[in-house]
Design an enzyme around this catalytic site. Structure first.
Site, short mmCIF file in Angstrom:
data_model
loop_
_atom_site.label_atom_id
_atom_site.label_comp_id
_atom_site.label_asym_id
_atom_site.label_seq_id
_atom_site.Cartn_x
_atom_site.Cartn_y
_atom_site.Cartn_z
N PRO A 2 -2.28 -7.45 -2.06
CG PRO A 2 -3.43 -7.39 -0.06
CD PRO A 2 -3.17 -6.59 -1.29
CD GLU A 3 -1.27 -10.27 -6.55
OE1 GLU A 3 -2.15 -11.06 -6.94
OE2 GLU A 3 -1.12 -9.13 -7.03
CG HIS A 90 -6.91 4.46 6.88
ND1 HIS A 90 -7.39 5.34 5.93
CD2 HIS A 90 -5.77 5.03 7.37
CE1 HIS A 90 -6.59 6.38 5.84
NE2 HIS A 90 -5.61 6.23 6.70
NE ARG A 108 -3.71 2.97 -3.20
CZ ARG A 108 -2.99 2.65 -4.28
NH1 ARG A 108 -2.03 1.74 -4.17
NH2 ARG A 108 -3.22 3.20 -5.44
#
Length: 272
Positions: A2-3, A90, A108
């Site tokens: 994500p930016e 998660h 992750r």
């Protein structure tokens, strides 16, 4: 990863629901990239007063300190009204309020939630202190931008990704802005004259603004706080289109490696 557009979309999605809410509990799952920095129960009773963004960090401002939230490589925040559902494998952070739960989902686990006393806290200065200008703000001045290019020894694409001059121009958006400006990713930043520097300055602001309006980019698993996927990827001119014809001139789009990142460009439209 994500930016800036994805983080800004997330900020807009949670700001209106979180402001003014009192934290009833904070529940942690598996360890994230960095520790929370405070006992979870110490946050119970705090009130969220604002939700801001700095670069790719969300700032949940509390009436006593703030939480810095980074989405890492694959993280997303989801707001769910009502009582919290049992966390999945998660789901690693829950901020529970009387009206609903803000949950960090991060397969992750490169994301993080860090408590700091304020922006002058040593940890906040370590994480935020070296970030460049916000490209969608009035503080992003062309004069400063051009001066930074002239002083750099890097190629323009790695410089954009570094975040030292301007924040949020991740790989997708850097490729797209360079295409619009007609500048090849390997061009030394110092060789970009004022006319092309202005084109790139304008292109960066336009691409990032359009990406925010599109809800960001969803290539794998990003979704906003309401669960909606972004769709800026549908309008990409070069990113991910190696071998396909340029939408402007028909020349096949090429890909090259710069460091560990793939750079996509049109050899005809981006001559130098």
């Amino acid at each position: 990863m994500p930016e800036l557009p994805e983080v800004e979309v997330t900020r807009r999605g949670i700001a209106s629901v979180l402001q003014g809410l009192r934290i009833e509990a904070v529940v942690l799952g598996k360890p994230l990239r960095w520790p929370l920095g405070v006992e979870p129960q110490a946050l119970a009773g705090c009130t969220v007063t604002d939700v801001q963004r700095r670069g790719k960090y969300l700032l949940l401002v509390l009436d006593a300190g703030m939480l810095l939230v980074h989405l890492g490589m694959s993280g997303s925040l989801r707001w769910r009204p009502g009582p919290p559902l049992p966390p999945g494998p998660h789901d690693h952070f829950d901020l529970v309020t009387a009206r609903g739960t803000l949950r960090l989902h991060d397969p992750r686990r490169f994301g993080a939630v860090v408590y700091v006393q304020g922006l002058q806290d040593p940890q906040a200065r370590k994480l935020l202190g070296r970030l460049g200008a916000e490209p969608l703000s009035e503080g992003f001045r062309f004069e400063d931008w051009f001066a930074a290019l002239r002083q750099s020894r890097q190629a323009i694409k790695p410089l954009l990704l570094s975040g030292r001059v301007v924040v949020g121009a991740g790989n997708i958006y850097a490729c797209e802005a360079l295409f619009r400006a007609g500048i090849r990713p390997t061009t030394p930043a110092a060789r970009i004259g004022p006319v092309r520097a202005r084109r790139l300055y304008d292109a960066l602001r336009a691409v990032l603004g359009e990406a925010v309006d599109c809800g960001g980019t969803t290539l794998r698993n990003f979704s906003g706080a309401g669960g909606d996927a972004g769709h800026f990827q549908e309008y990409a001119q070069v990113y991910g289109r190696e071998g396909q014809p340029c939408r402007t001139c028909g020349t096949p789009v090429r890909m090259l490696r710069q460091g560990q990142r793939s750079s996509y460009y049109c050899p005809h439209c981006q001559r130098a």
